[in-house]
Design a protein around this motif. Structure first.
Motif, PDB file in Angstrom:
ATOM      1  N   MET A  41       0.201   0.849 -10.877  1.00 28.85           N
ATOM      2  CA  MET A  41       0.112  -0.028 -12.183  1.00 28.85           C
ATOM      3  C   MET A  41       1.459  -0.388 -12.835  1.00 28.85           C
ATOM      4  O   MET A  41       2.606   0.377 -13.336  1.00 28.85           O
ATOM      5  CB  MET A  41      -0.871   0.890 -13.244  1.00 28.85           C
ATOM      6  N   ALA A  42       2.038  -2.008 -12.225  1.00 28.51           N
ATOM      7  CA  ALA A  42       3.115  -2.201 -12.918  1.00 28.51           C
ATOM      8  C   ALA A  42       2.440  -3.644 -13.241  1.00 28.51           C
ATOM      9  O   ALA A  42       2.070  -4.748 -12.744  1.00 28.51           O
ATOM     10  CB  ALA A  42       4.333  -2.100 -11.338  1.00 28.51           C
ATOM     11  N   GLY A  43       4.368  -4.335 -13.644  1.00 28.69           N
ATOM     12  CA  GLY A  43       4.152  -5.916 -13.959  1.00 28.69           C
ATOM     13  C   GLY A  43       4.030  -6.594 -12.082  1.00 28.69           C
ATOM     14  O   GLY A  43       4.347  -5.984 -10.953  1.00 28.69           O
ATOM     15  N   ARG A  44       4.414  -7.592 -12.935  1.00 32.99           N
ATOM     16  CA  ARG A  44       4.529  -9.165 -11.089  1.00 32.99           C
ATOM     17  C   ARG A  44       5.300  -8.735 -10.768  1.00 32.99           C
ATOM     18  O   ARG A  44       7.044  -8.568 -10.961  1.00 32.99           O
ATOM     19  CB  ARG A  44       4.038 -10.115 -12.048  1.00 32.99           C
ATOM     20  N   GLY A  45       5.274  -8.518  -9.257  1.00 35.77           N
ATOM     21  CA  GLY A  45       6.784  -8.407  -8.438  1.00 35.77           C
ATOM     22  C   GLY A  45       6.617  -7.488  -7.894  1.00 35.77           C
ATOM     23  O   GLY A  45       8.151  -6.965  -7.383  1.00 35.77           O
ATOM     24  N   SER A  46       6.439  -6.107  -8.576  1.00 32.68           N
ATOM     25  CA  SER A  46       6.340  -5.333  -8.352  1.00 32.68           C
ATOM     26  C   SER A  46       6.294  -4.884  -6.834  1.00 32.68           C
ATOM     27  O   SER A  46       6.586  -3.574  -5.830  1.00 32.68           O
ATOM     28  CB  SER A  46       6.143  -4.165  -8.880  1.00 32.68           C
ATOM     29  N   ILE A 133     -11.167   1.521  -0.317  1.00 35.64           N
ATOM     30  CA  ILE A 133     -11.752   0.470  -1.744  1.00 35.64           C
ATOM     31  C   ILE A 133     -10.305   0.784  -2.045  1.00 35.64           C
ATOM     32  O   ILE A 133      -9.272   1.071  -2.219  1.00 35.64           O
ATOM     33  CB  ILE A 133     -12.778   0.536  -2.540  1.00 35.64           C
ATOM     34  N   TRP A 134     -10.065  -1.223  -1.708  1.00 37.91           N
ATOM     35  CA  TRP A 134      -9.172  -1.852  -2.833  1.00 37.91           C
ATOM     36  C   TRP A 134      -9.190  -2.695  -3.468  1.00 37.91           C
ATOM     37  O   TRP A 134     -10.372  -3.290  -3.576  1.00 37.91           O
ATOM     38  CB  TRP A 134      -8.460  -2.142  -1.371  1.00 37.91           C
ATOM     39  N   CYS A 135      -8.955  -1.990  -5.278  1.00 35.62           N
ATOM     40  CA  CYS A 135      -9.485  -2.417  -6.598  1.00 35.62           C
ATOM     41  C   CYS A 135      -8.099  -3.571  -6.751  1.00 35.62           C
ATOM     42  O   CYS A 135      -6.903  -2.743  -7.033  1.00 35.62           O
ATOM     43  CB  CYS A 135     -10.122  -1.767  -7.640  1.00 35.62           C
ATOM     44  N   ASP A 136      -7.885  -4.972  -6.733  1.00 33.80           N
ATOM     45  CA  ASP A 136      -6.564  -5.503  -7.372  1.00 33.80           C
ATOM     46  C   ASP A 136      -7.200  -5.969  -8.245  1.00 33.80           C
ATOM     47  O   ASP A 136      -8.460  -6.189  -9.114  1.00 33.80           O
ATOM     48  CB  ASP A 136      -6.361  -6.579  -6.315  1.00 33.80           C
ATOM     49  N   GLU A 137      -6.522  -5.742  -9.221  1.00 35.12           N
ATOM     50  CA  GLU A 137      -5.971  -6.075 -11.290  1.00 35.12           C
ATOM     51  C   GLU A 137      -7.137  -6.003 -11.519  1.00 35.12           C
ATOM     52  O   GLU A 137      -8.305  -6.260 -12.380  1.00 35.12           O
ATOM     53  CB  GLU A 137      -5.854  -7.563 -11.191  1.00 35.12           C
TER      54      GLU A 137
END
Length: 186
Positions: A41-46, A133-137
């Motif tokens: 859990m992090a911001g954009r670009g991490s 499983i890969w869960c995005d956003e």
């Protein structure tokens, strides 16, 4: 300095590093087992997407498995997690992508793309089973409360089924519950 040119040069360098197997940063390395859910859990670009793609690809390369890639919508999952600049196809060009939603690794591992937006998306989780499983956003899924229970029921193949969750923070009840789950590493 031309800002657009500088951003373009940086993106070019990042893509080159990814193709050459750029090393993961400490926060992109999966935690030691045992865990069921790993939350980045992090911001954009991490580097969340790159870490998720690398993790899922490594799991799919180990032996033939069934995987799911889930995004806010099926199109989001395809555009970001599969076709994106740091997605699965950038990490491993040998994956065959059979549009609109199937991936096949050279060893026979199979992946399917799902969304969590339309009412019928929750129904698509009835039946499929997965090793990984890969869960995005995830915190932004429109139908998080309906999709998450169905997705969890399908995470049942193999000795240690796992899910990686790459997301920007958002205080949703189901997501906050997941943060408190004893099987969650963050």
């Amino acid at each position: 300095i031309d800002l657009l040119a500088a951003i373009g040069a940086l993106e070019h360098q990042l893509l080159k590093e990814q193709r050459e197997g750029a090393p993961l940063l400490p926060h992109q390395i999966p935690p030691a087992a045992p865990w069921t859910y790993w939350i980045l859990m992090a911001g954009r670009g991490s580097g969340k997407t790159y870490a998720g793609a690398r993790w899922l690809d490594e799991k799919a390369r180990e032996k033939p498995v069934r995987v799911a890639i889930v995004g806010p919508t099926q199109d989001d999952a395809r555009e970001t997690c599969v076709e994106g600049v740091s997605g699965l196809l950038a990490v491993n060009p040998s994956i065959r992508f059979l549009k609109p939603h199937t991936l096949i690794w050279p060893n026979g591992s199979r992946g399917r793309i799902f969304g969590a937006y339309h009412p019928e998306d929750a129904e698509r989780f009835r039946g499929p089973q997965h090793h990984y499983i890969w869960c995005d956003e995830t915190a932004a899924w429109r139908l998080l409360a309906k999709v998450w229970p169905m997705l969890r029921l399908g995470l049942r193949l193999g000795e240690r089924p796992q899910a990686v969750i790459t997301t920007t923070p958002k205080p949703r009840p189901v997501f906050l519950g997941l943060l408190r789950d004893p099987g969650t590493e963050m």
